[in-house]
Design a protein around this motif. Structure first.
Motif, mmCIF file in Angstrom:
data_model
loop_
_atom_site.group_PDB
_atom_site.id
_atom_site.type_symbol
_atom_site.label_atom_id
_atom_site.label_comp_id
_atom_site.label_asym_id
_atom_site.label_seq_id
_atom_site.Cartn_x
_atom_site.Cartn_y
_atom_site.Cartn_z
ATOM 1 N N ARG A 1 0.885 -1.428 0.000
ATOM 2 C CA ARG A 1 0.040 -0.089 -0.135
ATOM 3 C C ARG A 1 0.661 1.207 0.028
ATOM 4 N N LEU A 2 1.800 1.295 0.906
ATOM 5 C CA LEU A 2 2.766 2.526 0.874
ATOM 6 C C LEU A 2 3.539 2.533 -0.360
ATOM 7 N N LEU A 3 4.073 1.276 -0.992
ATOM 8 C CA LEU A 3 4.656 1.526 -2.366
ATOM 9 C C LEU A 3 3.697 2.038 -3.342
ATOM 10 N N GLY A 4 2.557 1.778 -3.351
ATOM 11 C CA GLY A 4 1.855 2.170 -4.363
ATOM 12 C C GLY A 4 1.680 3.620 -4.268
ATOM 13 N N TRP A 5 1.283 4.172 -2.941
ATOM 14 C CA TRP A 5 1.234 5.640 -2.772
ATOM 15 C C TRP A 5 2.474 6.479 -3.124
ATOM 16 N N GLU A 6 3.521 5.871 -2.835
ATOM 17 C CA GLU A 6 4.788 6.343 -2.985
ATOM 18 C C GLU A 6 4.902 6.786 -4.544
ATOM 19 N N VAL A 7 4.672 5.574 -5.338
ATOM 20 C CA VAL A 7 4.792 5.577 -7.059
ATOM 21 C C VAL A 7 4.112 6.775 -7.114
#
Length: 283
Positions: free
Chosen positions: A35-41
């Protein structure tokens, strides 16, 4: 003045009350969740080439609804930022724009380190300068010649606008700024669209084919303001670059190739546009 809390007497054996407590060691950050990676991207793209893709689609809609045909419209890639009689103001704004355009790259490198990776994870380093320069030059020749052919044919077919790579006023710093712009494009696009994006998409569970298509489609979309022909030309470029990255795991040759392609285009436009018949010239 003496410290009233200081006790000069040696501590008794086994008495730890007088010894300072050890400094607390901060815990290492946990690995980011999907989830955090998705928001980061999403945040990285919103601050960089994702926003450019949205802007390009809006510009393309403007091209299609304009009364002129696509070849009669012009897309200027690099323009002056001050009147010709104010060259130092123009140069200052050019350098300011160049420096801060690379801020998303610094953000990506920071985020890689926070996730226990580094720029070397995507091959953005200088460990292999000879091989990177050689393979980058070969890619530049392949993609550059193919891209020029796509541009000329699509322009003749009415599918592409007239591209003016440089609209800078003529000053002593014109060519150095064009070279810096080309290097900036290579670093910004290849680090984010290929190295970083493909790494994160794979970590999010995307298949290799899906990651390649997403990266290539993004590249094509933020070039859509140049017309349909250049959309497909950059789509092919993205597919080739992504294939190279998946095979060799290094983004630096792609940075070299992209920079060389843009240097030839930017500097060549200064000396060729308006002087040769086969190259489209802005009206």
């Amino acid at each position: 003045m003496a410290d009233p809390t200081f006790d000069p007497r040696p501590a008794a054996p086994g008495d730890d009350s007088a010894r300072p407590a050890p400094a607390a060691v901060p815990p290492r950050p946990a690995a980011p969740t999907p989830r955090l990676l998705g928001w980061e991207v999403a945040c990285v793209l919103a601050l960089s080439l994702g926003a450019a893709a949205v802007s390009s689609m809006i510009s393309f809609a403007g091209l299609l609804t304009a009364p002129e045909s696509l070849p009669d419209q012009t897309a200027s890639l690099i323009g002056s930022r001050a009147a010709e009689e104010r060259p130092w103001l123009d140069l200052s704004r050019q350098l300011f724009s160049l420096a801060f355009a690379l801020a998303p790259v610094l953000l990506v490198v920071h985020l890689l380190h926070r996730s226990r990776e580094s720029a070397a994870t995507i091959g953005f380093d200088v460990r292999r300068p000879g091989r990177d320069l050689g393979s980058g030059a070969a890619l530049a020749a392949l993609i550059g010649l193919g891209g020029l052919a796509v541009y000329l044919v699509s322009w003749r077919l009415g599918l592409t606008v007239t591209v003016a790579p440089s609209a800078l006023n003529e000053h002593w710093w014109q060519l150095p700024v064009l070279v810096l712009q080309a290097v900036k494009n290579g670093v910004l696009e290849e680090v984010i669209v290929v190295g970083y994006l493909m790494l994160r998409l794979r970590q999010l569970g995307w298949s290799p084919v899906s990651a390649v298509l997403a990266s290539s489609l993004l590249r094509a979309t933020y070039h859509l303001y140049q017309g349909v022909g250049m959309f497909f030309g950059n789509l092919v470029m993205g597919l080739v670059f992504c294939w190279f990255y998946q095979r060799y795991g290094r983004v630096m040759p792609l940075v070299v190739a992209h920079a060389l392609i843009d240097i030839v285009a930017f500097v060549g436009s200064v000396y060729l546009i308006g002087r040769v018949d086969w190259l489209p010239s802005p009206g």
